[in-house]
Design a protein around this motif. Structure first.
Motif, PDB file in Angstrom:
ATOM      1  N   GLU A 166       0.833  -1.199   0.000  1.00 45.56           N
ATOM      2  CA  GLU A 166       0.000   0.000   0.000  1.00 45.56           C
ATOM      3  C   GLU A 166       0.874   1.257   0.000  1.00 45.56           C
ATOM      4  N   ILE A 167       0.530   2.228  -0.837  1.00 45.62           N
ATOM      5  CA  ILE A 167       1.224   3.525  -0.813  1.00 45.62           C
ATOM      6  C   ILE A 167       0.366   4.475   0.004  1.00 45.62           C
ATOM      7  N   ASP A 168       0.903   4.984   1.096  1.00 47.65           N
ATOM      8  CA  ASP A 168       0.099   5.722   2.071  1.00 47.65           C
ATOM      9  C   ASP A 168      -0.241   7.141   1.615  1.00 47.65           C
ATOM     10  N   ALA A 169       0.646   7.751   0.858  1.00 44.03           N
ATOM     11  CA  ALA A 169       0.461   9.141   0.423  1.00 44.03           C
ATOM     12  C   ALA A 169       1.623   9.464  -0.499  1.00 44.03           C
ATOM     13  N   PHE A 170       1.597  10.651  -1.111  1.00 44.18           N
ATOM     14  CA  PHE A 170       2.809  11.075  -1.827  1.00 44.18           C
ATOM     15  C   PHE A 170       3.206  12.481  -1.416  1.00 44.18           C
ATOM     16  N   ILE A 171       4.491  12.743  -1.601  1.00 46.82           N
ATOM     17  CA  ILE A 171       5.108  14.008  -1.200  1.00 46.82           C
ATOM     18  C   ILE A 171       5.326  14.820  -2.468  1.00 46.82           C
ATOM     19  N   ALA A 172       4.939  16.089  -2.436  1.00 47.70           N
ATOM     20  CA  ALA A 172       5.072  16.913  -3.637  1.00 47.70           C
ATOM     21  C   ALA A 172       5.314  18.361  -3.244  1.00 47.70           C
ATOM     22  N   LEU A 189      -8.456  19.524  -8.095  1.00 44.82           N
ATOM     23  CA  LEU A 189      -9.257  18.813  -9.094  1.00 44.82           C
ATOM     24  C   LEU A 189      -9.495  17.370  -8.661  1.00 44.82           C
ATOM     25  N   LEU A 190      -8.485  16.780  -8.012  1.00 46.29           N
ATOM     26  CA  LEU A 190      -8.609  15.394  -7.548  1.00 46.29           C
ATOM     27  C   LEU A 190      -9.433  15.295  -6.270  1.00 46.29           C
ATOM     28  N   ASP A 191      -9.565  16.410  -5.575  1.00 43.04           N
ATOM     29  CA  ASP A 191     -10.225  16.449  -4.261  1.00 43.04           C
ATOM     30  C   ASP A 191      -9.556  15.511  -3.269  1.00 43.04           C
ATOM     31  N   TRP A 192      -8.257  15.424  -3.340  1.00 42.93           N
ATOM     32  CA  TRP A 192      -7.525  14.611  -2.384  1.00 42.93           C
ATOM     33  C   TRP A 192      -7.157  15.462  -1.165  1.00 42.93           C
ATOM     34  N   THR A 193      -6.977  14.786  -0.044  1.00 40.02           N
ATOM     35  CA  THR A 193      -6.591  15.463   1.187  1.00 40.02           C
ATOM     36  C   THR A 193      -5.107  15.822   1.120  1.00 40.02           C
ATOM     37  N   SER A 194      -4.792  17.075   1.456  1.00 43.18           N
ATOM     38  CA  SER A 194      -3.394  17.489   1.398  1.00 43.18           C
ATOM     39  C   SER A 194      -3.019  18.243   2.671  1.00 43.18           C
ATOM     40  N   VAL A 195      -1.891  17.869   3.241  1.00 36.99           N
ATOM     41  CA  VAL A 195      -1.400  18.557   4.438  1.00 36.99           C
ATOM     42  C   VAL A 195      -0.026  19.150   4.138  1.00 36.99           C
ATOM     43  N   VAL A 196       0.098  20.440   4.398  1.00 30.01           N
ATOM     44  CA  VAL A 196       1.382  21.116   4.187  1.00 30.01           C
ATOM     45  C   VAL A 196       2.253  20.942   5.434  1.00 30.01           C
ATOM     46  N   VAL A 197       3.495  20.590   5.194  1.00 27.10           N
ATOM     47  CA  VAL A 197       4.473  20.458   6.283  1.00 27.10           C
ATOM     48  C   VAL A 197       5.624  21.422   6.004  1.00 27.10           C
ATOM     49  N   PRO A 198       5.963  22.293   6.962  1.00 32.07           N
ATOM     50  CA  PRO A 198       7.112  23.181   6.766  1.00 32.07           C
ATOM     51  C   PRO A 198       8.397  22.364   6.835  1.00 32.07           C
ATOM     52  N   LYS A 218      -5.425  10.139  -0.327  1.00 32.00           N
ATOM     53  CA  LYS A 218      -6.643  10.012  -1.135  1.00 32.00           C
ATOM     54  C   LYS A 218      -7.791  10.832  -0.548  1.00 32.00           C
ATOM     55  N   LYS A 219      -8.896  10.836  -1.254  1.00 34.65           N
ATOM     56  CA  LYS A 219     -10.081  11.583  -0.835  1.00 34.65           C
ATOM     57  C   LYS A 219     -10.505  11.169   0.568  1.00 34.65           C
ATOM     58  N   LEU A 220     -10.794  12.140   1.407  1.00 33.32           N
ATOM     59  CA  LEU A 220     -11.312  11.895   2.755  1.00 33.32           C
ATOM     60  C   LEU A 220     -10.368  11.034   3.594  1.00 33.32           C
ATOM     61  N   SER A 221      -9.072  11.310   3.456  1.00 32.80           N
ATOM     62  CA  SER A 221      -8.064  10.576   4.227  1.00 32.80           C
ATOM     63  C   SER A 221      -7.470  11.481   5.297  1.00 32.80           C
ATOM     64  N   GLU A 222      -8.265  12.368   5.857  1.00 29.21           N
ATOM     65  CA  GLU A 222      -7.734  13.356   6.804  1.00 29.21           C
ATOM     66  C   GLU A 222      -7.004  12.692   7.976  1.00 29.21           C
ATOM     67  N   GLU A 223      -7.565  11.624   8.505  1.00 27.69           N
ATOM     68  CA  GLU A 223      -6.955  10.986   9.674  1.00 27.69           C
ATOM     69  C   GLU A 223      -5.562  10.455   9.341  1.00 27.69           C
ATOM     70  N   ARG A 224      -5.485   9.717   8.239  1.00 25.61           N
ATOM     71  CA  ARG A 224      -4.198   9.126   7.863  1.00 25.61           C
ATOM     72  C   ARG A 224      -3.188  10.185   7.443  1.00 25.61           C
ATOM     73  N   THR A 225      -3.637  11.121   6.635  1.00 22.94           N
ATOM     74  CA  THR A 225      -2.682  12.075   6.055  1.00 22.94           C
ATOM     75  C   THR A 225      -2.143  13.017   7.127  1.00 22.94           C
ATOM     76  N   LEU A 226      -2.974  13.381   8.083  1.00 19.52           N
ATOM     77  CA  LEU A 226      -2.483  14.199   9.196  1.00 19.52           C
ATOM     78  C   LEU A 226      -1.451  13.429  10.020  1.00 19.52           C
ATOM     79  N   ALA A 227      -1.710  12.154  10.217  1.00 21.97           N
ATOM     80  CA  ALA A 227      -0.760  11.347  11.010  1.00 21.97           C
ATOM     81  C   ALA A 227       0.584  11.234  10.293  1.00 21.97           C
TER      82      ALA A 227
END
Lengths: 552, 552
Positions: A443-449, A473-482, A528-537
């Motif tokens: 499984e790929i958990d997220a990507f960094i861009a 456009l993808l409506d994917w969850t994105s979290v910015v990290v400094p 992915k869409k509505l992955s706030e819990e995972r992507t924040l972690a």
């Protein structure tokens, strides 16, 4: 009154909202050759050491102490009001400032606590800053439009009301670019908002006032919105965390907006803060209020602890816990050297800690950027330009980058075709994701861009929205990290650069190691869409590895 | 070839797809004075007693036996193929019939079971009927349009693929009205589909072929779609259960559709069946395949057993378990006497069993009906009429009821305004719901309402879509429960009727106790957005109380 007078009147009213005793002579603190306002809070002497400590705390720390009775909301609110007043005097970030209302609200909460020995909710007593799209009963929401000044809101936005229910205190609403459709913050009401770290840099946009005030620690959490990067860009430019939740997770109802009713790509609302934990505090606190009971667009989906736990388990399982993709160029515009180095730093930190990081081929991002551009301009700018016409104010210079009236207005069948193409693109990308997982056998958990091709950009130089907008456009969850700061010693100009596109040439030509020295560099973590819990972690772990996640 | 020849060719091909040994002389079974085809399966002698038993079973029973090895998929599939062949010969409901492919697929599944002693998924070996919007690789999807004949699908729709993965067998695709935007089933390819209970009644639409074939038990579960009643009306007219899930729960991707890309009101896909338990089997089986991995519009929301359990607990808690609202008139059109009696029966059954049933004031349903009408016609019919133009076929008579080209095509800013109004309306209704709960001091689980103003309607008499379409505008979950049958002895014509509206007069004038005698009467149980678990559990209980829920 002409538009200039209406705007001048508003500026005066903002000025007057700052008590005389909180006025400082910023120029005497920051000399003409100095660029940063970050020392103003200490040097001004306006804040007590306790207030400096409060405004330097995390939101999690503050609500914990407020809930234990170790802090009073009045003291916390006063500290942030004073620091916000300084922020405005330094970087011009405020459209509404109402410390008296805030202190009255804080006093009520303190009294409630005194009486009931418990909090009203998870944000009890915590001041939160609002982008000037959120309505607060009794106040103005101009969104930087002159035409909208002088109209006072009869009710709270749904999010305002729910934050209030959760115990939040409101004290300030911050500036935005006219129309919101620009990633810098300038309007004809108060002019330009500066980056607190360097007056020559943009604070980002459209939630630029939030970026500036949170960056300055005039707020611990700010509420922004994002339809093409408007939470993420100000987060990135001010060395903050920020989350663009997927549509349907957080309530947007009864907020002011450009192109209201446009649903082809939804603008979403979310927090900017100094840590992933503070973002989580905000998201969980709002979800606890069951926003789907009030806003019909919100999905009945409480915080899914089991989803966060999946990431936590992977982290606790030891080496090779997370699997992340990464890319540093979307094929349209190559980021400046500081951003490329930022991506490398993140990849290295993850690999050094045993995680699996694999190259991620951006799937037709150029196509996505073109498609979303059509959506932004789908009414030929009619909505925005008709508001300008109402007051007679001119358009800000860069408004035509995203909402270009020379683009043809689409008709119903054309927008349906665009919507069909959007859906197909989203599904093709999901298929790519599955295929890559199949190839990798995990499984790929997220990507960094990258989130922007530049570190905090110089004024009027924000040109390329694609790293942000493709994700909308993808409506994917994105979290910015400094991540880090541009460094002229290492981030040399790329001398053998060959542009991929015309805009790539423009963006790259603008890079100047001296001008960008010290500018914040960030990445986005895209799930992915509505992955706030995972992507924040995941974002929290990356921040921790980089030493930038401040709470435990 | 002209459109008539193309359509004639298709009819011949459908004819040929029925093996000679399955052909029967329906006229010799159903005399010229008889109206019902329900005895054809028994009287034709085509099905063995075992096959009659299989086709008389519930889907839950069938998959249980298939999973235990007590039934073979080949036998089950053969039984349904034979009964579907009879259905088509009786009521003209089929656009694609492919028993050979089905039996081959069934054989493979039997072999898999033989070899692995386990099933491929929760629907292992179960034949499922598909509305002719779902694509099956290698077959045609004409959707009743002559212009779309002769095009063979290169891939399955997402739902087809996931049902296949869950073990379902495909054998038939059923007829729809030209354009889908009509609640009766007639097109220029095969003509009209009849109601198996009475040739003078409509089978409903647009999933009318599904209603007819499931009503005839030529299928145990049928897959339909609903943008204005198209699952619920055929369910109601054929004494079936049917669920209109909220948008985002079931995968619609890669299906054929009218007005593809239209997103202001989403068409949704869901099952029709003989019991709430069979609907649940379908929904849980699809969710187990994680449709959100494939269709970007699907919300990552597995079946939430805890939500179903809330209703179960209320039921087990004894008297006063459920709290339901009800209404029998939306303020626009008063239903015919059989429907009013149906509502009464449901209310009485609930009250008799200790549940709380309170009057529910429909909130601005007339406004909702007008608003959704604007959406259906928002391209001025261009999408639909351009497909007709392609082949030269004429429009079916009642096409202009919903998609009226005399309605003006909306422009971008107008559709945004409609979308804004939709959102506000949805939220106002949520507020009503909260207010009523506050007044009552308890949670209202759902409300009971008519789904059509008539029992199974006479041909060309379907006039009023509002009971169905207002729910589409709200995007609330709705489950149809069959209640009773019109009875000329008790459902007398309303002699002192005063029309509320012009259409009310038209609808009421059409009532004729003799003509409607025996016609199925149904209600819909409406829950909030994405309340599939709760609303299905309530529907099951109501069906049980009425004696119409066949599985335990």
């Amino acid at each position: 009154m002409g538009w200039e007078e209406i705007a001048a009147d508003k500026r005066q009213r903002i000025e007057k909202s700052i008590p005389a005793e909180w006025r400082v002579d910023v120029k005497s603190i920051v000399g003409p050759d100095e660029v940063s306002f970050m020392d103003v809070p200490v040097k001004s002497g306006l804040l007590t050491p306790e207030e400096l400590a409060i405004t330097g705390s995390s939101a999690v720390e503050l609500v914990t102490k407020l809930a234990k009775g170790e802090l009073k909301s009045v003291d916390v609110t006063l500290a942030f009001c004073k620091r916000a007043a300084l922020a405005h005097q330094a970087v011009n970030c405020v459209l509404e400032f109402f410390p008296e209302l805030a202190l009255a609200q804080a006093k009520e909460l303190d009294e409630y606590y005194q009486q009931h020995k418990t909090t009203v909710g998870p944000l009890h007593g915590l001041p939160i800053s609002l982008k000037d799209q959120l309505r607060v009963k009794g106040l103005e929401t101009s969104m930087g439009y002159v035409a909208w000044l002088g109209k006072y809101d009869k009710e709270d936005s749904v999010l305002t009301a729910l934050l209030r229910k959760a115990g939040a205190v409101f004290y300030v609403k911050t500036s935005v670019p006219q129309s919101l459709m620009v990633c810098e913050t300038i309007n004809n009401v108060i002019g330009r908002t500066l980056n607190p770290r360097n007056k020559n840099w943009s604070c980002g946009g459209s939630s630029g006032g939030e970026g500036a005030i949170v960056g300055f620690r005039g707020a611990v959490i700010g509420v922004g919105t994002d339809i093409g990067g408007s939470i993420r860009v100000p987060s990135a430019f001010n060395f903050l965390y920020g989350i663009r939740p997927s549509h349907g997770r957080m309530p947007y109802a009864k907020m002011a907006n450009s192109m209201e009713g446009q649903e082809t790509v939804h603008s979403v609302v979310g927090p900017l803060a100094h840590s992933a934990d503070d973002l989580k505090l905000f998201v969980t606190s709002v979800l606890q209020q069951e926003p789907w009971m009030y806003d019909s667009k919100v999905i009945p989906m409480p915080w899914r602890q089991a989803e966060e736990d999946i990431i936590t388990s992977k982290l606790q399982s030891g080496a090779g816990g997370l699997t992340l993709g990464f890319f540093n160029c979307d094929g349209n515009v190559l980021p400046h050297p500081p951003i490329l180095r930022g991506i490398d730093m993140v990849v290295l930190a993850l690999k050094d800690n045993g995680h699996t990081v694999v190259p991620w081929q951006p799937y037709k991002h150029g196509y996505a950027v073109d498609l979303i551009q059509k959506i932004y301009s789908s009414d030929g700018g009619q909505d925005i330009f008709s508001v300008l016409k109402e007051s007679g104010e001119p358009a800000i210079p860069n408004i035509k980058d995203l909402v270009n009236p020379s683009y043809p207005k689409l008709d119903m069948n054309e927008i349906w075709e665009v919507q069909r193409q959007k859906w197909i693109y989203q599904m093709e990308y999901l298929e790519q994701w599955r295929q890559r997982e199949a190839d990798l056998g995990r499984e790929i958990d997220a990507f960094i861009a990258p989130i922007t091709p530049t570190a905090a950009v110089r004024h009027n130089q924000f040109k390329y929205y694609g790293y942000a907008s493709a994700i909308n456009l993808l409506d994917w969850t994105s979290v910015v990290v400094p991540v880090t700061f541009a460094d002229k010693a290492v981030d040399k100009k790329n001398t053998d650069f060959k542009p991929l596109t015309e805009i790539d040439g423009v963006v790259q030509a603008e890079y100047d190691p001296d001008a960008y020295h010290g500018a914040p560099v960030a990445v986005q973590i895209v799930g992915k869409k509505l992955s706030e819990e995972r992507t924040l972690a995941i974002a929290k772990e990356i921040g921790r590895l980089l030493g930038n996640e401040l709470t435990p």
